[in-house]
Scaffold this active site. Structure first.
Site, mmCIF file in Angstrom:
data_model
loop_
_atom_site.group_PDB
_atom_site.id
_atom_site.type_symbol
_atom_site.label_atom_id
_atom_site.label_comp_id
_atom_site.label_asym_id
_atom_site.label_seq_id
_atom_site.Cartn_x
_atom_site.Cartn_y
_atom_site.Cartn_z
ATOM 1 N N ASN A 209 5.453 -25.515 -54.538
ATOM 2 C CA ASN A 209 5.873 -24.135 -54.303
ATOM 3 C C ASN A 209 5.634 -23.690 -52.860
ATOM 4 O O ASN A 209 5.718 -22.510 -52.549
ATOM 5 C CB ASN A 209 5.184 -23.178 -55.279
ATOM 6 N N ARG B 10 0.312 -16.568 -58.744
ATOM 7 C CA ARG B 10 -0.145 -17.235 -59.960
ATOM 8 C C ARG B 10 0.371 -18.654 -60.142
ATOM 9 O O ARG B 10 0.216 -19.231 -61.211
ATOM 10 C CB ARG B 10 0.156 -16.400 -61.218
ATOM 11 N N ASP B 11 0.970 -19.259 -59.110
ATOM 12 C CA ASP B 11 1.404 -20.653 -59.233
ATOM 13 C C ASP B 11 1.482 -21.339 -57.868
ATOM 14 O O ASP B 11 2.444 -22.061 -57.579
ATOM 15 C CB ASP B 11 2.751 -20.728 -59.962
ATOM 16 N N ILE B 12 0.460 -21.124 -57.033
ATOM 17 C CA ILE B 12 0.405 -21.813 -55.736
ATOM 18 C C ILE B 12 0.107 -23.282 -56.002
ATOM 19 O O ILE B 12 -0.845 -23.623 -56.702
ATOM 20 C CB ILE B 12 -0.675 -21.204 -54.826
#
Length: 173
Positions: free
Chosen positions: A45, A39-41
């Protein structure tokens, strides 16, 4: 070193993008098989080791899916990389697919690394949340460069479909 800290004014060459995409897709395939969504590519990251390996980092907003239809529509993560259905699931494919959302974020990340700037807004624009939401949900599809190879354009085409149900999730497009 994270890919977001690199000088993005220098664009990544296609062979490097292909390697990054392949490694992240393999990582996502493993995570998704374990029913984990990130949920945060985004570039910051994705970590690059000294041996050239890409590692997916920062699972702070990740989620373990307990059921196939486990709802996890939320505004956690970085809004610039959220898929259209994260903002408006009814308009962009009905049922929210958290796995497809990770794939959208990867496609946007690879396009950003290719262009050297965030692809949904003019270079240098510092948007607010509403501007990003409008660009993602209602704006034109991300501009895929004509000069890019057919394979790279195909990857973006599979990853950046606005409708979640048409997006690449089964690891083939």
């Amino acid at each position: 070193m994270d890919l977001g800290s690199l000088n993005l004014s220098t664009r990544f060459p296609e062979p490097a993008l292909a390697e990054i995409a392949a490694q992240v897709l393999n990582g996502l395939a493993y995570l998704h098989a374990q029913k984990i969504v990130h949920r945060d590519i985004k570039p910051s990251n994705l970590l690059l080791s000294s041996s050239g390996e890409i590692k997916i980092a920062d699972f702070g907003v990740g989620k373990i899916m307990r059921r196939t239809l486990d709802p996890c529509v939320s505004y956690v993560g970085t809004c610039a990389y959220m898929s259209p259905e994260r903002f408006d699931p009814d308009r962009h494919g009905g049922n929210y697919d958290a796995y497809a959302s990770d794939v959208w974020s990867l496609g946007l990340t690879i396009l950003e690394l290719h262009l050297g700037h965030f692809p949904l807004l003019p270079m240098g624009q510092r948007p607010d949340w509403a501007t990003l939401m409008c660009a993602i949900c209602f704006g034109e599809a991300a501009g895929v460069p004509e000069a890019a190879s057919e394979e790279l354009r195909g990857l973006w085409g599979c990853c950046l479909m606005k409708e979640a149900g048409k997006r690449w999730t089964g690891w083939s497009c």
